[in-house]
Design an enzyme around this catalytic site. Structure first.
Site, PDB file in Angstrom:
ATOM      1  N   GLU A   1     -33.982  -9.172 -51.004  1.00  0.00           N
ATOM      2  CA  GLU A   1     -34.411 -10.133 -49.983  1.00  0.00           C
ATOM      3  C   GLU A   1     -35.834  -9.861 -49.541  1.00  0.00           C
ATOM      4  O   GLU A   1     -36.611 -10.793 -49.296  1.00  0.00           O
ATOM      5  CB  GLU A   1     -33.462 -10.051 -48.781  1.00  0.00           C
ATOM      6  CG  GLU A   1     -33.648 -11.162 -47.747  1.00  0.00           C
ATOM      7  CD  GLU A   1     -34.645 -10.819 -46.642  1.00  0.00           C
ATOM      8  OE1 GLU A   1     -34.920 -11.684 -45.800  1.00  0.00           O
ATOM      9  OE2 GLU A   1     -35.166  -9.678 -46.623  1.00  0.00           O
ATOM     10  N   GLU A   2     -36.193  -8.586 -49.456  1.00  0.00           N
ATOM     11  CA  GLU A   2     -37.517  -8.213 -48.955  1.00  0.00           C
ATOM     12  C   GLU A   2     -38.645  -8.610 -49.902  1.00  0.00           C
ATOM     13  O   GLU A   2     -39.809  -8.633 -49.507  1.00  0.00           O
ATOM     14  CB  GLU A   2     -37.575  -6.712 -48.670  1.00  0.00           C
ATOM     15  CG  GLU A   2     -36.649  -6.237 -47.555  1.00  0.00           C
ATOM     16  CD  GLU A   2     -37.062  -6.728 -46.178  1.00  0.00           C
ATOM     17  OE1 GLU A   2     -38.036  -7.502 -46.083  1.00  0.00           O
ATOM     18  OE2 GLU A   2     -36.409  -6.344 -45.197  1.00  0.00           O
TER      19      GLU A   2
ATOM     20  N   ASP B   1     -31.368  -4.332 -49.577  1.00  0.00           N
ATOM     21  CA  ASP B   1     -32.642  -3.666 -49.862  1.00  0.00           C
ATOM     22  C   ASP B   1     -33.449  -3.448 -48.601  1.00  0.00           C
ATOM     23  O   ASP B   1     -33.242  -4.094 -47.573  1.00  0.00           O
ATOM     24  CB  ASP B   1     -33.460  -4.471 -50.875  1.00  0.00           C
ATOM     25  CG  ASP B   1     -33.900  -5.833 -50.349  1.00  0.00           C
ATOM     26  OD1 ASP B   1     -33.062  -6.518 -49.726  1.00  0.00           O
ATOM     27  OD2 ASP B   1     -35.065  -6.209 -50.549  1.00  0.00           O
TER      28      ASP B   1
ATOM     29  N   ASP C   1     -29.334 -10.871 -39.882  1.00  0.00           N
ATOM     30  CA  ASP C   1     -30.591 -10.259 -40.328  1.00  0.00           C
ATOM     31  C   ASP C   1     -31.712 -10.444 -39.313  1.00  0.00           C
ATOM     32  O   ASP C   1     -32.881 -10.444 -39.661  1.00  0.00           O
ATOM     33  CB  ASP C   1     -30.983 -10.886 -41.682  1.00  0.00           C
ATOM     34  CG  ASP C   1     -32.166 -10.206 -42.336  1.00  0.00           C
ATOM     35  OD1 ASP C   1     -32.443  -9.041 -42.009  1.00  0.00           O
ATOM     36  OD2 ASP C   1     -32.831 -10.844 -43.177  1.00  0.00           O
TER      37      ASP C   1
ATOM     38  N   ASP D   1     -33.174  -3.079 -41.001  1.00  0.00           N
ATOM     39  CA  ASP D   1     -33.399  -4.347 -41.697  1.00  0.00           C
ATOM     40  C   ASP D   1     -33.092  -4.124 -43.177  1.00  0.00           C
ATOM     41  O   ASP D   1     -33.953  -3.693 -43.921  1.00  0.00           O
ATOM     42  CB  ASP D   1     -34.846  -4.795 -41.486  1.00  0.00           C
ATOM     43  CG  ASP D   1     -35.176  -6.111 -42.146  1.00  0.00           C
ATOM     44  OD1 ASP D   1     -34.247  -6.824 -42.558  1.00  0.00           O
ATOM     45  OD2 ASP D   1     -36.374  -6.413 -42.270  1.00  0.00           O
TER      46      ASP D   1
ATOM     47  N   HIS E   1     -39.830  -2.920 -40.801  1.00  0.00           N
ATOM     48  CA  HIS E   1     -40.904  -2.766 -41.780  1.00  0.00           C
ATOM     49  C   HIS E   1     -41.913  -1.681 -41.398  1.00  0.00           C
ATOM     50  O   HIS E   1     -43.033  -1.684 -41.911  1.00  0.00           O
ATOM     51  CB  HIS E   1     -41.642  -4.085 -42.038  1.00  0.00           C
ATOM     52  CG  HIS E   1     -40.825  -5.107 -42.758  1.00  0.00           C
ATOM     53  ND1 HIS E   1     -41.370  -6.046 -43.600  1.00  0.00           N
ATOM     54  CD2 HIS E   1     -39.498  -5.340 -42.777  1.00  0.00           C
ATOM     55  CE1 HIS E   1     -40.415  -6.816 -44.091  1.00  0.00           C
ATOM     56  NE2 HIS E   1     -39.263  -6.399 -43.596  1.00  0.00           N
TER      57      HIS E   1
ATOM     58  N   HIS F   1     -28.571  -8.369 -46.385  1.00  0.00           N
ATOM     59  CA  HIS F   1     -29.212  -7.848 -47.597  1.00  0.00           C
ATOM     60  C   HIS F   1     -29.232  -6.326 -47.604  1.00  0.00           C
ATOM     61  O   HIS F   1     -29.349  -5.679 -46.564  1.00  0.00           O
ATOM     62  CB  HIS F   1     -30.613  -8.427 -47.801  1.00  0.00           C
ATOM     63  CG  HIS F   1     -31.635  -8.048 -46.781  1.00  0.00           C
ATOM     64  ND1 HIS F   1     -32.411  -6.899 -46.879  1.00  0.00           N
ATOM     65  CD2 HIS F   1     -32.049  -8.667 -45.646  1.00  0.00           C
ATOM     66  CE1 HIS F   1     -33.251  -6.849 -45.854  1.00  0.00           C
ATOM     67  NE2 HIS F   1     -33.050  -7.899 -45.083  1.00  0.00           N
TER      68      HIS F   1
END
Length: 406
Positions: free
Chosen positions: A172-173, A77, A195, A138, A377, A75
């Site tokens: 995705e997030e 994003d 991922d 990520d 994150h 992903h």
């Protein structure tokens, strides 16, 4: 470009997604990376590379039709938990195992005592943040690894490998990465999301997931004349949260234990909104967790005027385990590739989710493999360069093994 060069290029592009947006993709800036990837794929000779109207990038690496067609997905994003704009990465050569000063001025230090994964990275070259943003590993590490794999495969004769499909998703997030994924058009028999973290890990268990939005309706009255009249929605919001089990906060859970997590709260006296995510590997307990939210709302609607609390719960994704276990070849294939590279494969439950969970549920078996990234994150995010390189080797070995069994 090697994997480090690609990664540093991709993290310089801000692709933060927005859970409150109703557009697709949720932020237009994700298309900036999508368009870059399409251009790079075409430069490699991937003729059908394109980004569709939903912001999903697709491409085909042609190969031997006798081999299975497989896919790799990552992903684009980054999480809205912390800004991904103006990322200032730094490479630490031959990490010595000591605390890393990310930002001397702000005294932001990443200490192995707090982040024990660093002990595994001694002697490796690491890419870290300056402590003010996400790094974007990520999942731009996964994007970079797939692109380097693609470059390697496109330099080989088609007969040397099977057909490989690649895709890069937005959002995705915020739980929407697979909402508009064209599984039929993608054309893979199975796929892998790139991922994860540990490069030895093959994940095929993830949380069942839901999102809860709780709206509290109050009544604003001048505080000088508020007696027996004012209804402060902010205080009722605090009551609502206090009705939820404290031991189900994510700070109290690990392994297979589920949680509810308050991701956002904003309001004034008149109205307050709380946003939660609800997670559990066990479907029965998951349903009980969701009912706890509805029970709290019902209780407060008896204590206060009916309609004071509105609670809306929407399903996000489902644990893929029961689907993957019907045919474990997709797991056996990657485990064999990990062993071929001299590592011992492991399988741990994902304390989160991937696009692969939704894709699996929709009919495309899609477990998750690592990227060599850690502490996602947050400002302490970092990636290991040699581990990213090892993942590229792993992707190529998966393709090779499938091709030799054709």
């Amino acid at each position: 470009m090697n994997v480090t060069e690609r990664f540093l290029k991709y993290v310089s592009i801000d692709t933060e997604s927005d859970p409150n947006s109703e557009t697709t993709p949720s932020t237009a800036k994700q298309l900036n990376l999508a368009n870059v990837l399409v251009e790079e794929m075409k430069a490699l000779g991937i003729e059908d590379a394109h980004v569709d109207r939903y912001g999903v990038v697709y491409g085909t690496i042609p190969g031997d039709a006798k081999a299975e067609t497989i896919g790799f997905v990552a992903h684009m994003d980054t999480s809205p938990d912390l800004t991904g704009a103006n990322v200032n990465p730094r490479i630490i050569k031959n990490y010595d195992g000591k605390p890393i000063v990310l930002n001397e001025a702000k005294q932001i230090i990443m200490d192995p005592k707090d982040f024990p994964s660093l002990h595994e990275n001694v002697g490796e070259d690491l890419i870290v943040t300056d402590g003010t943003t996400l790094l974007g590993g990520d999942d731009k590490a996964g994007v970079a690894e797939i692109m380097v794999m693609a470059e390697a495969l496109m330099s080989q004769p088609r007969s040397a490998h099977g057909t490989v499909k690649i895709a890069f998703t937005p959002d995705e997030e915020v739980g929407r990465g697979a909402d508009n994924f064209d599984i039929k058009g993608f054309g893979a028999e199975y796929a892998y999301t790139v991922d994860g973290g540990d490069i030895r890990d093959v994940n095929y268990e993830n949380f069942n997931a839901a999102a809860a939005v709780v709206k509290i309706h109050g009544l604003s009255i001048h505080p000088g004349a508020a007696k027996n009249k004012m209804l402060n929605s902010q205080l009722i919001a605090m009551e609502f949260n206090a009705l939820l089990p404290v031991h189900e906060d994510p700070a109290c859970t690990e392994g297979y234990e589920g949680f509810h997590h308050l991701t956002n709260i904003h309001g004034v006296c008149e109205e307050t909104t709380l946003q939660y995510i609800i997670r559990n590997h066990n479907e029965e307990i998951f349903e009980r967790q969701k009912q706890q939210f509805m029970n709290a709302a019902a209780y407060l609607n008896k204590k206060y005027p009916e309609g004071t609390v509105e609670c809306t719960i929407t399903h996000s994704y489902t644990n893929m385990r029961s689907y993957i276990e019907k045919d474990m070849r997709v797991i056996d294939t990657v485990k064999q590739a990990i062993q071929d590279l001299g590592m011992t494969p492991i399988s741990t439950p994902i304390r989160g989710g991937t696009d692969g969970a939704r894709l699996t549920y929709d009919g495309l078996p899609c477990p998750n493999i690592g990227t060599g990234g850690y502490n996602c994150h947050g400002k302490f995010e970092y990636v290991s360069i040699p581990r990213m390189e090892k993942i590229v080797e792993l992707l190529l070995r998966i393709v090779e093994n499938i091709s030799t069994h054709a």
